[in-house]
Design an enzyme around this catalytic site. Sequence first.
Site, PDB file in Angstrom:
ATOM      1  N   GLY A  65       0.805  -1.215   0.000  1.00  0.00           N
ATOM      2  CA  GLY A  65       0.000   0.000   0.000  1.00  0.00           C
ATOM      3  C   GLY A  65       0.840   1.268   0.000  1.00  0.00           C
ATOM      4  N   GLY A  67       2.569   3.727   1.443  1.00  0.00           N
ATOM      5  CA  GLY A  67       3.135   3.979   2.759  1.00  0.00           C
ATOM      6  C   GLY A  67       3.577   5.410   2.966  1.00  0.00           C
ATOM      7  N   ARG A  68       3.828   6.121   1.876  1.00  0.00           N
ATOM      8  CA  ARG A  68       4.220   7.534   1.982  1.00  0.00           C
ATOM      9  C   ARG A  68       3.651   8.355   0.832  1.00  0.00           C
ATOM     10  NH1 ARG A  68      10.702   7.395   0.437  1.00  0.00           N
ATOM     11  NH2 ARG A  68      10.550   5.939  -1.291  1.00  0.00           N
ATOM     12  N   ASP A  99       8.212   6.082   8.185  1.00  0.00           N
ATOM     13  CA  ASP A  99       7.813   7.383   8.716  1.00  0.00           C
ATOM     14  C   ASP A  99       6.958   8.175   7.740  1.00  0.00           C
ATOM     15  OD1 ASP A  99       9.644   8.236   6.808  1.00  0.00           O
ATOM     16  OD2 ASP A  99      11.214   8.702   8.251  1.00  0.00           O
ATOM     17  N   GLY A 100       6.709   7.600   6.555  1.00  0.00           N
ATOM     18  CA  GLY A 100       5.862   8.275   5.583  1.00  0.00           C
ATOM     19  C   GLY A 100       6.525   9.423   4.850  1.00  0.00           C
ATOM     20  N   ASP A 226       4.312  -4.390  -7.494  1.00  0.00           N
ATOM     21  CA  ASP A 226       3.661  -3.188  -6.979  1.00  0.00           C
ATOM     22  C   ASP A 226       4.237  -1.915  -7.575  1.00  0.00           C
ATOM     23  OD1 ASP A 226       5.804  -4.262  -5.093  1.00  0.00           O
ATOM     24  OD2 ASP A 226       5.671  -2.204  -4.390  1.00  0.00           O
ATOM     25  N   ASP A 236       7.516   4.741 -10.132  1.00  0.00           N
ATOM     26  CA  ASP A 236       8.335   4.592  -8.925  1.00  0.00           C
ATOM     27  C   ASP A 236       9.831   4.593  -9.234  1.00  0.00           C
ATOM     28  OD1 ASP A 236       6.354   4.695  -7.066  1.00  0.00           O
ATOM     29  OD2 ASP A 236       6.063   2.534  -6.953  1.00  0.00           O
TER      30      ASP A 236
END
Length: 463
Positions: A65, A67-68, A99-100, A226, A236
Amino acid sequence: MPTPLPAPYLVGVSGSAARLIGLDPAQLDAAAVEVLAGNRVPDRSTPLAAVYSGHQFGVWAGQLGDGRAILLGDVATPDGPIELQLKGGGLTPYSRMGDGRAVLRSSIREFLCSEAMHALGIPTTRALSVIGSDQGVVRETIETSAVVVRMAPTFVRFGSFEHWFYRDDQARLRLLADYVIDRFYPQLRDEANPYAALVEEVTRRTARMIAHWQSVGFMHGVMNTDNMSILGQTLDYGPFGFMEAFDAQHICNHTDQNGRYSYAMQPQIGHWNCYALAQALVPLIGSVEETQEALDVYQPTFGSEVDRQLHAKLGLHASREEDRTLFDDLFGVLQANHADFTLFFRRLGDLQAGSNAGDEPLRDLFIDRPAFDAWAVRYRERLAAENSVDAQRRAAMNAVNPKYVLRNYLAQVAIDKAQQKDFSEVARLLAVLEKPFDEQPENERYAALPPDWAAHLEVSCSS
């Protein structure tokens, strides 16, 4: 909701990307920076983070998912809606132990490469801006934070489908597939089996994208399912790299110790990832045979696209049976000599069909010059066979063989200056990369061989 970024400042903005959504980059004031940093949510925006799962380095990793990454929503444009996503916007329900946040180093790399790849004509997500902050985050060392605003029609991934398949939730799997088809592939609704047609079209797009990667020496570095876009766009930018000294086995990601995502493996991994997507859609397709037929387009699509790209890169109009041997032998010589990939193809355009008098800039890229000379004799024979005209061929080759790519050392120079609050090199490098096929004599230094210190640069999954 995004987590506010303390005292944000503008590091870089892409005018080209801004204009796609009707923004004037010259008008980005302090209020705009607050929005781009995630400190103020635009009116009518309902931020969300998406769940997905995936195979990472070939191993099922389960739920992952955003995460940031936080999606702000989309903007209507003449070419359709474009989603805006904050990467580094703070904690989400899927941050797990993270920590995002994103760091300035990786944010600058993603920003520059997204726009560089677009200028090269390769399908990709775009990057609108980088916003920095002095807030510290811990990676291998303590670094400063940043947020990239990414742009794409959608950020749905192969792993988005895998998530619902492995949860055996066919209702949500169908909901997602119908959404993707209706919004991005409406022409597939008329097919006898729209879900099989979806797999076929995504497989075809993925094969073409990776063939284009190979043609410019781009290495993604972390081709997990992903990180694969359902639109066939490059998605990404983490531990990526552009090939310099040619080595087909080169691994640009030092986290990838087994070389799963090496340059030579990328085509095979692209195919494997399409299988993972197809497996997730079998319940909707209803037939393993139809699913396999949809996947069967990968190899011929990839092969024909690579063939087309290589003919263009060598300035050849017609296709001949012996061309495959000519291509294979060329890559053998490049491999044996570790010649610079980008410079070789760019300089090849200056080769004279009827004389070797101007070959020195090309020959200088090779330790074994006689090996290059022997290949060049055959290449000239091939050019003569189709009555190639030097000036016309040079123009055509320079239109497909870039002079400027985002070499790691160029990015590092821009990062080093940005970490000292000097963002001029980010802007200058972006301007160069936006015109990768132009000569740009005033920017000749950006096309030079990497300096010795560049050999020690490493990028990893934290990059």
